[in-house]
Design a protein around this motif. Structure first.
Motif, PDB file in Angstrom:
ATOM      1  N   ASP A  22      31.308  -7.879  10.329  1.00 51.41           N
ATOM      2  CA  ASP A  22      32.020  -6.649   9.812  1.00 51.41           C
ATOM      3  C   ASP A  22      32.984  -6.182  11.109  1.00 51.41           C
ATOM      4  O   ASP A  22      32.635  -6.471  12.183  1.00 51.41           O
ATOM      5  N   PRO A  23      34.020  -5.558  10.934  1.00 48.28           N
ATOM      6  CA  PRO A  23      34.965  -4.945  11.922  1.00 48.28           C
ATOM      7  C   PRO A  23      34.098  -3.861  12.443  1.00 48.28           C
ATOM      8  O   PRO A  23      33.336  -3.188  12.122  1.00 48.28           O
ATOM      9  N   ALA A  24      34.796  -3.459  13.942  1.00 49.07           N
ATOM     10  CA  ALA A  24      34.057  -2.765  14.755  1.00 49.07           C
ATOM     11  C   ALA A  24      34.099  -1.250  14.014  1.00 49.07           C
ATOM     12  O   ALA A  24      35.218  -1.045  13.179  1.00 49.07           O
ATOM     13  N   THR A  28      40.990  -0.227  12.655  1.00 50.56           N
ATOM     14  CA  THR A  28      42.190   0.252  11.678  1.00 50.56           C
ATOM     15  C   THR A  28      42.212  -0.279  10.559  1.00 50.56           C
ATOM     16  O   THR A  28      41.263  -1.293  10.295  1.00 50.56           O
ATOM     17  N   ARG A  29      43.139   0.362   9.739  1.00 49.72           N
ATOM     18  CA  ARG A  29      42.838  -0.269   8.194  1.00 49.72           C
ATOM     19  C   ARG A  29      43.523  -1.563   8.088  1.00 49.72           C
ATOM     20  O   ARG A  29      42.685  -2.374   7.478  1.00 49.72           O
ATOM     21  N   ARG A  32      40.284  -3.926   9.060  1.00 52.37           N
ATOM     22  CA  ARG A  32      39.321  -3.743   8.005  1.00 52.37           C
ATOM     23  C   ARG A  32      40.047  -4.794   6.861  1.00 52.37           C
ATOM     24  O   ARG A  32      39.044  -5.516   6.307  1.00 52.37           O
ATOM     25  N   LYS A  33      41.327  -4.593   6.590  1.00 47.94           N
ATOM     26  CA  LYS A  33      41.811  -5.340   5.560  1.00 47.94           C
ATOM     27  C   LYS A  33      41.669  -6.697   5.674  1.00 47.94           C
ATOM     28  O   LYS A  33      41.268  -7.711   4.889  1.00 47.94           O
ATOM     29  N   VAL A  34      42.135  -7.307   7.094  1.00 46.62           N
ATOM     30  CA  VAL A  34      42.051  -8.414   7.616  1.00 46.62           C
ATOM     31  C   VAL A  34      40.786  -9.324   7.450  1.00 46.62           C
ATOM     32  O   VAL A  34      40.541 -10.105   6.831  1.00 46.62           O
ATOM     33  N   HIS A  35      39.763  -8.591   7.963  1.00 48.39           N
ATOM     34  CA  HIS A  35      38.403  -8.887   7.682  1.00 48.39           C
ATOM     35  C   HIS A  35      37.892  -9.136   6.478  1.00 48.39           C
ATOM     36  O   HIS A  35      37.472 -10.137   6.168  1.00 48.39           O
ATOM     37  N   GLY A  36      38.256  -8.224   5.371  1.00 44.19           N
ATOM     38  CA  GLY A  36      37.900  -8.436   3.930  1.00 44.19           C
ATOM     39  C   GLY A  36      38.449  -9.620   3.482  1.00 44.19           C
ATOM     40  O   GLY A  36      37.931 -10.191   2.672  1.00 44.19           O
TER      41      GLY A  36
END
Length: 138
Positions: A22-24, A28-29, A32-36
């Protein structure tokens, strides 16, 4: 990498280890988007998703083959920001990313060579230069 079609049901987390957690907290948005996006099957990635992955240089050996097919079909595709945004992001990846993908690089150069000059002139500032540099004309 093998045949891309064999991988369309798989995710970047599966194909490009290690899996990202999961992102820290407070990420940033975009982060989070790239992690998703790493948990989305490749075949389900939309042009805007590919734009995010390419601009962030995530798993390029898997993303570029998907990405190049879009500008090859519609060179000035507006993935999210403006006409040609995906193409401009693609030609801006580091040169080393193309080392294992010479056929794709050649295909993209051919697409750029076929673009009408008027269309290239309509790209945002620096766009024509970026295309020319990628195509080896600058």
């Amino acid at each position: 990498m093998g045949n891309l079609l064999l991988h369309l049901g798989r995710t970047l987390d599966e194909l490009d280890p290690p899996r990202w957690g999961d992102p820290a907290d407070g990420a940033t948005r975009l982060v989070r988007k790239v992690h998703g996006l790493r948990s989305v099957p490749l075949g389900d990635l939309r042009p805007a998703d590919l734009l995010s992955l390419v601009t962030q240089q995530v798993a390029l050996p898997f993303v570029l083959p998907l990405d190049v097919r879009l500008p090859a079909d519609e060179p000035l595709l507006d993935a999210y920001f403006h006409e040609g945004d995906l193409l401009l992001a693609t030609v801006s990846v580091p040169a080393g990313a193309w080392a294992a993908l010479p056929e794709l690089e050649a295909r993209l150069r051919a697409v750029i060579a076929e673009l009408p000059g008027a269309a290239v002139d309509e790209l945002p500032r620096g766009g024509a230069e970026a295309l020319a540099q990628f195509a080896g004309k600058a």
